[in-house]
Scaffold this motif. Structure first.
Motif, PDB file in Angstrom:
ATOM      1  N   LYS A  26     -85.410  16.869   9.042  1.00 46.53           N
ATOM      2  CA  LYS A  26     -85.691  16.377   9.214  1.00 46.53           C
ATOM      3  C   LYS A  26     -87.967  15.914   9.258  1.00 46.53           C
ATOM      4  CE  LYS A  26     -81.881  14.817  10.841  1.00 46.53           C
ATOM      5  NZ  LYS A  26     -81.013  16.032  11.381  1.00 46.53           N
ATOM      6  N   TYR A  27     -88.242  15.518   8.254  1.00 42.71           N
ATOM      7  CA  TYR A  27     -89.218  14.909   8.654  1.00 42.71           C
ATOM      8  C   TYR A  27     -88.915  13.187   8.407  1.00 42.71           C
ATOM      9  CZ  TYR A  27     -93.741  12.975   6.865  1.00 42.71           C
ATOM     10  OH  TYR A  27     -94.702  11.864   6.303  1.00 42.71           O
ATOM     11  N   ILE A  28     -90.046  12.579   9.432  1.00 40.08           N
ATOM     12  CA  ILE A  28     -90.057  10.790  10.158  1.00 40.08           C
ATOM     13  C   ILE A  28     -91.449  10.321   9.553  1.00 40.08           C
ATOM     14  CG2 ILE A  28     -90.265   9.948  12.353  1.00 40.08           C
ATOM     15  CD1 ILE A  28     -86.818  11.087  11.164  1.00 40.08           C
ATOM     16  N   GLY A  29     -91.127   9.748   8.455  1.00 38.93           N
ATOM     17  CA  GLY A  29     -92.327   9.313   8.630  1.00 38.93           C
ATOM     18  C   GLY A  29     -92.629   6.974   8.979  1.00 38.93           C
ATOM     19  N   LYS A  30     -93.214   6.310   8.516  1.00 34.96           N
ATOM     20  CA  LYS A  30     -93.381   5.561   8.520  1.00 34.96           C
ATOM     21  C   LYS A  30     -94.252   4.737   7.579  1.00 34.96           C
ATOM     22  CE  LYS A  30     -97.521   5.321  11.023  1.00 34.96           C
ATOM     23  NZ  LYS A  30     -98.042   4.364  12.714  1.00 34.96           N
ATOM     24  N   THR A  31     -94.131   3.189   6.799  1.00 39.01           N
ATOM     25  CA  THR A  31     -94.997   2.812   5.897  1.00 39.01           C
ATOM     26  C   THR A  31     -94.812   1.419   6.043  1.00 39.01           C
ATOM     27  OG1 THR A  31     -95.081   2.326   3.454  1.00 39.01           O
ATOM     28  CG2 THR A  31     -92.727   2.574   4.047  1.00 39.01           C
ATOM     29  N   SER A  32     -95.607   0.946   6.029  1.00 36.77           N
ATOM     30  CA  SER A  32     -96.174  -0.862   6.052  1.00 36.77           C
ATOM     31  C   SER A  32     -96.190  -1.590   4.969  1.00 36.77           C
ATOM     32  CB  SER A  32     -97.277  -1.161   6.470  1.00 36.77           C
ATOM     33  OG  SER A  32     -98.188  -0.803   6.450  1.00 36.77           O
ATOM     34  N   ALA A  33     -95.859  -0.396   4.258  1.00 33.57           N
ATOM     35  CA  ALA A  33     -95.841  -0.861   2.529  1.00 33.57           C
ATOM     36  C   ALA A  33     -94.245  -0.764   2.080  1.00 33.57           C
ATOM     37  CB  ALA A  33     -97.023  -0.048   1.481  1.00 33.57           C
ATOM     38  N   SER A  34     -93.932  -1.250   0.432  1.00 36.02           N
ATOM     39  CA  SER A  34     -93.128  -1.312  -0.220  1.00 36.02           C
ATOM     40  C   SER A  34     -92.104  -0.023   0.776  1.00 36.02           C
ATOM     41  CB  SER A  34     -93.166  -1.212  -1.244  1.00 36.02           C
ATOM     42  OG  SER A  34     -92.106  -1.002  -2.450  1.00 36.02           O
ATOM     43  N   TYR A  35     -90.641   0.506   1.112  1.00 38.79           N
ATOM     44  CA  TYR A  35     -90.290   2.228   1.314  1.00 38.79           C
ATOM     45  C   TYR A  35     -90.268   2.423  -0.103  1.00 38.79           C
ATOM     46  CZ  TYR A  35     -86.862   5.157   2.486  1.00 38.79           C
ATOM     47  OH  TYR A  35     -85.592   6.149   1.967  1.00 38.79           O
ATOM     48  N   LYS A  36     -89.840   1.742  -1.041  1.00 41.56           N
ATOM     49  CA  LYS A  36     -90.056   2.410  -2.392  1.00 41.56           C
ATOM     50  C   LYS A  36     -91.296   3.092  -2.611  1.00 41.56           C
ATOM     51  CE  LYS A  36     -89.413   1.755  -7.972  1.00 41.56           C
ATOM     52  NZ  LYS A  36     -88.548   0.158  -8.327  1.00 41.56           N
TER      53      LYS A  36
END
Length: 93
Positions: A26-36
């Motif tokens: 698994k790679y775990i990431g985050k985004t404050s922008a659009s997930y798409k």
């Protein structure tokens, strides 16, 4: 693929997982922008045409897109909490 996951409502401020369905890595990431937008950036980076930094996950994705699933783990409120939640899931998985 993103419409299948999120429908018309594409969330922001999320912690997400990219999982290899064969190895369960698994790679775990985050985004404050659009997930798409973030998902598309990962796919583009695997082709060498993205502005995000190239990572090992992108090498694994290249030519093997059908072996990976993208999923949202959690929608999060603030940027600080987003980083804390990402760290939590990295330690958990």
């Amino acid at each position: 693929m993103i419409n299948r996951i999120c429908g018309a409502n594409v969330p922001k401020n999320v912690v997400y997982c990219i999982e290899n369905i064969e190895t369960h890595e698994k790679y775990i990431g985050k985004t404050s922008a659009s997930y798409k937008d973030r998902q598309q950036a990962h796919l583009k980076s695997s082709l060498g045409i993205s502005t995000i930094s190239h990572q090992r996950i992108h090498d694994a994705l290249f030519g093997n897109w059908d072996k990976f699933i993208f999923s949202i783990i959690e929608e999060v409120g603030t940027d600080q909490k987003l980083s804390d939640r990402e760290k939590f899931y990295i330690e958990t998985f």
